[in-house]
Scaffold this motif. Structure first.
Motif, PDB file in Angstrom:
ATOM      1  N   ALA A 130       0.832  -1.208   0.000  1.00  0.00           N
ATOM      2  CA  ALA A 130       0.000   0.000   0.000  1.00  0.00           C
ATOM      3  C   ALA A 130       0.868   1.260   0.000  1.00  0.00           C
ATOM      4  N   HIS A 131       1.970   1.227   0.729  1.00  0.00           N
ATOM      5  CA  HIS A 131       2.865   2.386   0.769  1.00  0.00           C
ATOM      6  C   HIS A 131       3.504   2.616  -0.597  1.00  0.00           C
ATOM      7  N   LYS A 185       2.146   1.971  -3.419  1.00  0.00           N
ATOM      8  CA  LYS A 185       1.101   2.503  -4.301  1.00  0.00           C
ATOM      9  C   LYS A 185       0.669   3.911  -3.927  1.00  0.00           C
ATOM     10  N   THR A 186       0.613   4.214  -2.631  1.00  0.00           N
ATOM     11  CA  THR A 186       0.104   5.518  -2.196  1.00  0.00           C
ATOM     12  C   THR A 186       1.210   6.541  -1.970  1.00  0.00           C
ATOM     13  N   ASN A 187       2.413   6.058  -1.666  1.00  0.00           N
ATOM     14  CA  ASN A 187       3.548   6.923  -1.337  1.00  0.00           C
ATOM     15  C   ASN A 187       3.232   7.833  -0.149  1.00  0.00           C
ATOM     16  N   ASN A 188       2.384   7.322   0.757  1.00  0.00           N
ATOM     17  CA  ASN A 188       1.979   8.097   1.922  1.00  0.00           C
ATOM     18  C   ASN A 188       1.784   7.128   3.089  1.00  0.00           C
ATOM     19  N   ASP A 203      -1.834   6.996   4.561  1.00  0.00           N
ATOM     20  CA  ASP A 203      -2.770   6.325   3.647  1.00  0.00           C
ATOM     21  C   ASP A 203      -2.502   4.823   3.609  1.00  0.00           C
ATOM     22  N   ALA A 204      -1.224   4.436   3.639  1.00  0.00           N
ATOM     23  CA  ALA A 204      -0.874   3.019   3.627  1.00  0.00           C
ATOM     24  C   ALA A 204      -1.407   2.318   4.874  1.00  0.00           C
ATOM     25  N   ASP A 222      -4.043   3.236   6.552  1.00  0.00           N
ATOM     26  CA  ASP A 222      -5.491   3.155   6.351  1.00  0.00           C
ATOM     27  C   ASP A 222      -5.855   1.994   5.434  1.00  0.00           C
ATOM     28  N   VAL A 223      -5.126   1.856   4.331  1.00  0.00           N
ATOM     29  CA  VAL A 223      -5.402   0.775   3.379  1.00  0.00           C
ATOM     30  C   VAL A 223      -5.184  -0.581   4.039  1.00  0.00           C
TER      31      VAL A 223
END
Length: 91
Positions: free
Chosen positions: A53-54, A56-59, A62-63, A65-66
């Protein structure tokens, strides 16, 4: 979120990285109500899902949360889960 489902489908099912309980045994136990089995699955896969997730999101937030949402959805759908259903894995 398709990439999360694809990543989960690609995870091993024979035995865990720790060489102990197989994923199939843990899922079966979790389906039977074992919170300990679900906690083992969470411990086994959270970092992998977070890392994906990190990427893909680079955040980081957010990672997290995903990754958390992935496990919430996994728990909610646990009773309906069947190995091999749509994943190409052994049933």
């Amino acid at each position: 979120m398709l990439w999360v489902h694809m990543a989960l489908a690609a995870l091993p099912t024979e035995s865990g990285a720790d060489g102990k309980d197989s994923d199939m045994a843990l899922v079966a136990a979790a389906q039977g109500g074992s919170a300990e089995a679900f906690a083992k699955l969470h411990a086994r896969y959270y970092r992998r899902i977070y890392h994906l997730a990190h990427l893909k999101t680079n955040n980081p937030s957010d990672a997290e949360d995903v990754a958390s949402e992935t496990f919430i959805r996994a728990l909610a759908g646990l009773r309906r889960f069947r190995f091999g259903a749509g994943s190409g894995q052994a049933s």
